[in-house]
Design a protein around this motif. Structure first.
Motif, PDB file in Angstrom:
ATOM      1  N   ASP A  25       0.818  -1.220   0.000  1.00 17.87           N
ATOM      2  CA  ASP A  25       0.000   0.000   0.000  1.00 17.87           C
ATOM      3  C   ASP A  25       0.849   1.266   0.000  1.00 17.87           C
ATOM      4  O   ASP A  25       0.309   2.369   0.008  1.00 17.87           O
ATOM      5  CB  ASP A  25      -0.929   0.019   1.219  1.00 17.87           C
ATOM      6  N   GLY A  26       2.169   1.109   0.035  1.00 17.84           N
ATOM      7  CA  GLY A  26       3.059   2.250  -0.011  1.00 17.84           C
ATOM      8  C   GLY A  26       3.392   2.846   1.346  1.00 17.84           C
ATOM      9  O   GLY A  26       4.008   3.906   1.426  1.00 17.84           O
ATOM     10  N   ASP A  27       3.018   2.162   2.418  1.00 12.63           N
ATOM     11  CA  ASP A  27       3.316   2.653   3.766  1.00 12.63           C
ATOM     12  C   ASP A  27       4.522   1.888   4.307  1.00 12.63           C
ATOM     13  O   ASP A  27       4.400   0.976   5.120  1.00 12.63           O
ATOM     14  CB  ASP A  27       2.104   2.494   4.674  1.00 12.63           C
ATOM     15  N   GLU A  28       5.705   2.291   3.843  1.00  8.98           N
ATOM     16  CA  GLU A  28       6.928   1.583   4.206  1.00  8.98           C
ATOM     17  C   GLU A  28       7.235   1.674   5.692  1.00  8.98           C
ATOM     18  O   GLU A  28       7.769   0.741   6.275  1.00  8.98           O
ATOM     19  CB  GLU A  28       8.116   2.108   3.399  1.00  8.98           C
ATOM     20  N   TYR A  29       6.905   2.811   6.304  1.00  6.94           N
ATOM     21  CA  TYR A  29       7.180   2.957   7.740  1.00  6.94           C
ATOM     22  C   TYR A  29       6.330   1.994   8.567  1.00  6.94           C
ATOM     23  O   TYR A  29       6.814   1.400   9.530  1.00  6.94           O
ATOM     24  CB  TYR A  29       6.952   4.401   8.194  1.00  6.94           C
ATOM     25  N   LEU A  30       5.078   1.825   8.183  1.00 11.75           N
ATOM     26  CA  LEU A  30       4.223   0.865   8.879  1.00 11.75           C
ATOM     27  C   LEU A  30       4.724  -0.556   8.635  1.00 11.75           C
ATOM     28  O   LEU A  30       4.748  -1.379   9.560  1.00 11.75           O
ATOM     29  CB  LEU A  30       2.767   1.009   8.436  1.00 11.75           C
ATOM     30  N   ALA A  31       5.139  -0.848   7.409  1.00 16.61           N
ATOM     31  CA  ALA A  31       5.693  -2.170   7.104  1.00 16.61           C
ATOM     32  C   ALA A  31       6.915  -2.444   7.975  1.00 16.61           C
ATOM     33  O   ALA A  31       7.053  -3.539   8.539  1.00 16.61           O
ATOM     34  CB  ALA A  31       6.059  -2.263   5.621  1.00 16.61           C
ATOM     35  N   LEU A  32       7.789  -1.448   8.105  1.00 12.49           N
ATOM     36  CA  LEU A  32       8.988  -1.603   8.927  1.00 12.49           C
ATOM     37  C   LEU A  32       8.618  -1.852  10.387  1.00 12.49           C
ATOM     38  O   LEU A  32       9.184  -2.737  11.041  1.00 12.49           O
ATOM     39  CB  LEU A  32       9.869  -0.363   8.803  1.00 12.49           C
ATOM     40  N   THR A  33       7.659  -1.110  10.886  1.00 11.16           N
ATOM     41  CA  THR A  33       7.210  -1.296  12.270  1.00 11.16           C
ATOM     42  C   THR A  33       6.681  -2.708  12.479  1.00 11.16           C
ATOM     43  O   THR A  33       7.012  -3.366  13.474  1.00 11.16           O
ATOM     44  CB  THR A  33       6.115  -0.274  12.623  1.00 11.16           C
ATOM     45  N   ARG A  34       5.898  -3.193  11.556  1.00  9.69           N
ATOM     46  CA  ARG A  34       5.318  -4.529  11.688  1.00  9.69           C
ATOM     47  C   ARG A  34       6.380  -5.620  11.570  1.00  9.69           C
ATOM     48  O   ARG A  34       6.308  -6.630  12.260  1.00  9.69           O
ATOM     49  CB  ARG A  34       4.198  -4.700  10.676  1.00  9.69           C
ATOM     50  N   LEU A  35       7.354  -5.409  10.711  1.00 12.70           N
ATOM     51  CA  LEU A  35       8.458  -6.367  10.617  1.00 12.70           C
ATOM     52  C   LEU A  35       9.260  -6.395  11.914  1.00 12.70           C
ATOM     53  O   LEU A  35       9.619  -7.462  12.415  1.00 12.70           O
ATOM     54  CB  LEU A  35       9.380  -6.016   9.446  1.00 12.70           C
ATOM     55  N   ARG A  36       9.535  -5.225  12.463  1.00  5.22           N
ATOM     56  CA  ARG A  36      10.309  -5.155  13.703  1.00  5.22           C
ATOM     57  C   ARG A  36       9.560  -5.787  14.873  1.00  5.22           C
ATOM     58  O   ARG A  36      10.167  -6.417  15.734  1.00  5.22           O
ATOM     59  CB  ARG A  36      10.677  -3.709  14.009  1.00  5.22           C
ATOM     60  N   ARG A  37       8.253  -5.604  14.908  1.00  5.22           N
ATOM     61  CA  ARG A  37       7.468  -6.223  15.985  1.00  5.22           C
ATOM     62  C   ARG A  37       7.513  -7.743  15.881  1.00  5.22           C
ATOM     63  O   ARG A  37       7.629  -8.436  16.895  1.00  5.22           O
ATOM     64  CB  ARG A  37       6.029  -5.727  15.945  1.00  5.22           C
ATOM     65  N   ALA A  38       7.417  -8.256  14.662  1.00  4.44           N
ATOM     66  CA  ALA A  38       7.504  -9.711  14.467  1.00  4.44           C
ATOM     67  C   ALA A  38       8.898 -10.199  14.843  1.00  4.44           C
ATOM     68  O   ALA A  38       9.051 -11.247  15.485  1.00  4.44           O
ATOM     69  CB  ALA A  38       7.180 -10.073  13.020  1.00  4.44           C
ATOM     70  N   GLN A  39       9.914  -9.440  14.477  1.00  5.43           N
ATOM     71  CA  GLN A  39      11.285  -9.829  14.763  1.00  5.43           C
ATOM     72  C   GLN A  39      11.557  -9.837  16.263  1.00  5.43           C
ATOM     73  O   GLN A  39      12.317 -10.669  16.757  1.00  5.43           O
ATOM     74  CB  GLN A  39      12.248  -8.877  14.061  1.00  5.43           C
ATOM     75  N   ALA A  40      10.917  -8.948  16.993  1.00  4.91           N
ATOM     76  CA  ALA A  40      11.137  -8.852  18.436  1.00  4.91           C
ATOM     77  C   ALA A  40      10.689 -10.111  19.172  1.00  4.91           C
ATOM     78  O   ALA A  40      11.144 -10.367  20.287  1.00  4.91           O
ATOM     79  CB  ALA A  40      10.414  -7.637  19.000  1.00  4.91           C
TER      80      ALA A  40
END
Length: 105
Positions: A25-40
């Motif tokens: 959807d073009g929301d790279e910052y939200l994608a990054l946040t969601r990836l980091r949460r999964a990684q945590a």
């Protein structure tokens, strides 16, 4: 035919669908946040952690945060290489079809 329980897991399933959707959807910052949460939720240095770390790094580079992204790749790639896992690219976030039904060797 191989027993389904003995097949390699599809590591693309580690990509949170909501992170891929945000990226698409073009929301790279939200994608990054969601990836980091999964990684945590993963153990640092594990294969799952490394896959998510690499994707975080690629998103950071995509956001023109090259230094942070490069450091993330430098942390993730040795773990992936040691496990013999091909390095994922942004296509894991861009194309839903590329994430479904294909096992990573």
């Amino acid at each position: 035919m191989a027993d389904p329980d003995l097949r390699e897991p599809d590591l693309r399933e580690l990509v949170p669908p909501e992170a891929a959707a945000a990226f698409q959807d073009g929301d790279e910052y939200l994608a990054l946040t969601r990836l980091r949460r999964a990684q945590a939720t993963e153990e640092t240095g594990s294969l799952r952690w490394a896959l998510l770390e690499r994707l975080c790094g690629l998103v950071l580079i995509h956001l023109l945060r090259e230094v942070e992204g490069t450091f993330a790749l430098e942390r993730a790639d040795p773990v992936l290489d040691a496990a013999g896992i091909p390095r994922p690219g942004l296509e894991w976030l861009e194309d839903e079809d590329s994430r479904e039904g294909r096992a990573v060797p």
